[in-house]
Write an enzyme that holds these catalytic residues in place. Structure first.
Site, short mmCIF file in Angstrom:
data_model
loop_
_atom_site.label_atom_id
_atom_site.label_comp_id
_atom_site.label_asym_id
_atom_site.label_seq_id
_atom_site.Cartn_x
_atom_site.Cartn_y
_atom_site.Cartn_z
N THR D 55 15.17 104.55 71.27
CA THR D 55 14.26 105.34 70.71
C THR D 55 14.64 106.26 69.89
O THR D 55 15.61 107.31 70.35
CB THR D 55 13.19 105.91 71.68
OG1 THR D 55 12.06 106.45 71.61
CG2 THR D 55 13.88 106.81 72.85
N GLU D 56 14.14 106.51 68.93
CA GLU D 56 14.67 107.34 67.64
C GLU D 56 14.50 108.78 68.10
O GLU D 56 15.15 109.57 67.28
CB GLU D 56 13.92 107.02 66.35
CG GLU D 56 12.62 107.30 66.19
CD GLU D 56 11.67 105.96 66.35
OE1 GLU D 56 11.83 105.10 67.15
OE2 GLU D 56 10.40 105.86 65.69
N ASN D 57 13.75 109.23 68.99
CA ASN D 57 13.73 110.30 69.31
C ASN D 57 15.05 110.79 70.24
O ASN D 57 15.00 111.96 71.02
CB ASN D 57 12.53 111.04 69.96
CG ASN D 57 12.25 110.22 71.22
OD1 ASN D 57 12.16 108.92 70.94
ND2 ASN D 57 11.57 110.66 72.02
N SER D 97 20.56 110.32 65.88
CA SER D 97 19.88 109.26 66.22
C SER D 97 19.40 108.63 65.02
O SER D 97 19.54 107.15 64.96
CB SER D 97 18.60 109.71 67.07
OG SER D 97 17.79 108.48 67.42
#
Lengths: 232, 229, 232, 229
Positions: D55-57, D97
């Site tokens: 997840t990009e967070n 990320s």
């Protein structure tokens, strides 16, 4: 089930072709993937380009690889050391190509390769011989040189603990180039003292996520080695 | 330092240069000491100040050199000398460490030099000798890697020529990057106006330094500020 | 002795001038420095430029700062949300300037500011409306856009543990923008649940070294707060 | 999926698209699922494969959505939905990320779309409506952020027009970035040669799709490879 564990360094490095570009972690002896370098020496590929901070010490490891005539080019920041006699002789004889890169530009170029950055403007080296012929630009009153990523086919690095997904932790200043090289190479092989069960590594403290790692080889507890006698 | 000696002398030892420089590092400073001569500074940091040492191979909070019985091969400084870890230390990789330097987060970096120009150009990585093996390491990063860059060196070479020069003849490490020069004869500020003498050692005079360096030196010895600008 | 501990958020933010650029960490509620934003609201500086992933939710926090007319410009990736009504109204009325940046370019531009990179070529956004007017270049067959650093006068971030030197750890996905914003701002203020004695934080697991942090404010254990009731 | 049903149908539900796409994700893949429709894919990942979600967070090793009693406000996905952590997870900051994505380390990214062009251009962040509040989030990063970018969507809009188009009329998210398109009527490969039909749903024919899309579609239905290329 994913398992990046390899039974030996030889197995992990078996497919390295002639002419490959190989990053080798470490700063001096700290973080040097000794067993992987020995396996690379054994493996036999030649015409290699090596990316590493130094160009070998004494007669073993990277120095031995150079001595065996297996390296055509080295990209590094600090080849000259008191015991870099093998590199020195090859260089003076014109038998090895050297690309000398300031250490921080070396690190950032490796990081850029891993992070998909096409090129970047760095102040380091501006106006010096190491920036000759490179594009420059003044941005907000400061002078910069344009530098490009350094990629590699393989990265050989040394970490402390690993798991079957390739998650890695390091120990003290042996971390150095490991995490960025792992991100920049097509195939990353990490030697670790111990492979621990999945879930044993604290997710907050994993330094290299497994996505950057292809093979993990367990090489045994560093404290058992001779050079650790002093703190054992 | 020299104050407790009976007779004034006109030049400092390396240890005295280091001691004088150390006195200018303020409490709370983050500092990087280059390989070689600059590491001497760590011996003289005032005990009542907390100064945090950075080593570019990935550490903040570096302690003194490690002695036998405490040597950890994973804990070395940029000169590959075993060191120790102080409480509050942290480790990071080379990308982050040089980002910290390049980003101007360090307060002071202390370097040695072959030559420094009056405008603050630095030459400390290569003598340009045709048969030398080149090696730059982190020299060019350190040269631009702090809010203030201090050089410490003897003012004259062994041959007697000034190492503070009009323009460097050796290959450059960085352009207009040195802010202050600590030597055995005087302390200089270097900027776009050229070299200004801030402090003289013993009975040394500005005119003596002008003769030695062949430079138009500004006389700033009446300035009172002695600490990190 | 260094102590970056401040007794209150108000004390840490007292000197923020009108017209300042302020980075605010967080992604949604995770990592949002709630107490610092409230103190900024109280503090009164105006004409602010805010750098943050979102543009406020509901009627509190950043949304309240916008609602009070204190923000002239916001640099963010995702202003529109189901409850971003305050931003939406200001934007439609032409009363706030928006610089919309793809999230990864936002992160990399902040990182570049902290790492002294003058500009960098990124593939993200190439050929889109958000790259209009920007310099482009094809490097090794791939198309890139040149992007510049985003700096700030202040960064307000939320971490988990801190010490008197400003070393920080985070918790889970609340890490998000904290570490890079801390590196990019002239003054970084971190709120932490607890300030621990020097040496309690594992040097291998410190995520933000204290060099990037100027002030640390203890705000109390997050698990005591209402929204953590579920995992308490 | 449709195999256990008595009569063949000519279109898939969203769940069936997700299930079909999930079957193409190989063991060991690192995958990012975009906000909205793509998150459905996680419900159908084959149990005998280990697929690691990004997840990009700032997380790898994301587990399923968190249910009451296990909701941790510090553990959310890019859609700000509370999620869980699997053994072997790791956390990192936004810089790292998005570097991971931009650097091409993810194997697959699955996205929704307003429109996809036959050459793989993607439009999924803005309808370009003059009064809309713009918001891009990570859409443009995801569009270029994986070795393979898959889009899942219904082939036709609610108005009946094809969302696979000759050229996007909505603002672009990325150029020539979509490798494969999973729809309710067919699966397409998109590249410099245009759109190739890889697989048809039920009794759908390539000619029907040509009529619907108005495009010269290549017929690749005789190909046998079904897994990640």
């Amino acid at each position: 089930m994913i398992s990046k564990t390899r039974s030996s360094a030889a197995e992990a490095l078996a497919d390295i072709p002639d002419g490959a570009t190989i990053m080798i972690g470490g700063f001096g002896l700290a973080g040097q993937p000794v067993q992987l370098i020995d396996a690379l020496l054994e493996q036999g590929s030649t015409g290699l380009t090596i990316v590493s901070n130094n160009a070998g010490n004494g007669e073993t490891g990277l120095a031995a690889l150079l001595g065996a005539g297996r390296v055509k080019k080295i990209i590094c920041s600090f080849p000259r050391q008191t015991d870099s006699q093998i590199f020195d002789a090859l260089y003076r004889a014109g038998r090895i190509e050297l690309e000398l890169v300031p250490q921080g530009n070396l690190a950032e170029r490796i990081r850029a390769a891993g992070a998909g950055i096409g090129a970047f403007f760095t102040p380091t080296g501006f106006g010096t011989a190491l920036a000759e012929g490179k594009e420059t630009r003044t941005i907000a009153g400061r002078d910069y040189v344009l530098e490009h990523p350094i990629t590699a086919d393989y990265a050989l690095i040394s970490a402390y603990r690993g798991d079957r997904l390739g998650n890695l932790t390091y120990r003290r200043t042996s971390r150095n180039f490991g995490p960025i090289m792992a991100s920049a190479a097509t195939v990353t092989v990490a030697q670790v003292d111990r492979i621990v069960p999945l879930g044993d590594l604290d997710p907050e403290a994993v330094v290299t996520p497994g996505i950057f790692v292809d093979s993990v080889v367990e090489t045994g507890d560093r404290f058992e080695r001779e050079e650790w006698a002093d703190v054992r | 330092m020299s104050g407790d000696k009976a007779e004034p002398h006109n030049s400092w030892t390396r240890a005295e240069i280091a001691e004088r420089l150390a006195a200018d590092i303020p409490d709370g400073a983050y500092m990087n000491l280059g390989i070689g001569l600059p590491t001497l500074v760590s011996n003289y940091l005032p005990k009542d100040r907390e100064i945090i040492l950075h080593t570019e191979n990935g550490m903040l909070g570096m302690g003194p050199e490690a002695h036998p019985g405490h040597i950890d091969p994973d804990l070395i400084n940029a000169g590959k000398i075993p060191v120790t870890e102080l409480p509050g230390a942290s480790y990071f990789h080379h990308g982050d460490s040089f980002g910290m330097m390049r980003g101007g987060h360090l307060d002071v970096c202390v370097l040695g030099a072959f030559q420094v120009s009056q405008f603050g150009d630095l030459a400390n990585w290569s003598t340009g000798a045709p048969d030398s093996i080149p090696a730059v390491g982190g020299a060019m990063d350190l040269a631009i890697g702090a809010k203030s860059v201090y050089v410490m060196m003897e003012l004259a070479s062994k041959g007697g020529s000034s190492k503070l020069v009009e323009a460097c003849s050796y290959p450059l490490t960085g352009i207009r990057c040195v802010n202050r020069l600590y030597t055995d004869r005087a302390i200089f500020q270097l900027d776009a106006d050229g070299a200004t003498v801030l402090e003289l050692v013993g009975a040394t005079t500005v005119d003596e330094l002008r003769t030695l360096t062949g430079l138009t030196l500004h006389d700033g010895t009446s300035r009172t500020e002695r600490t990190l600008s």
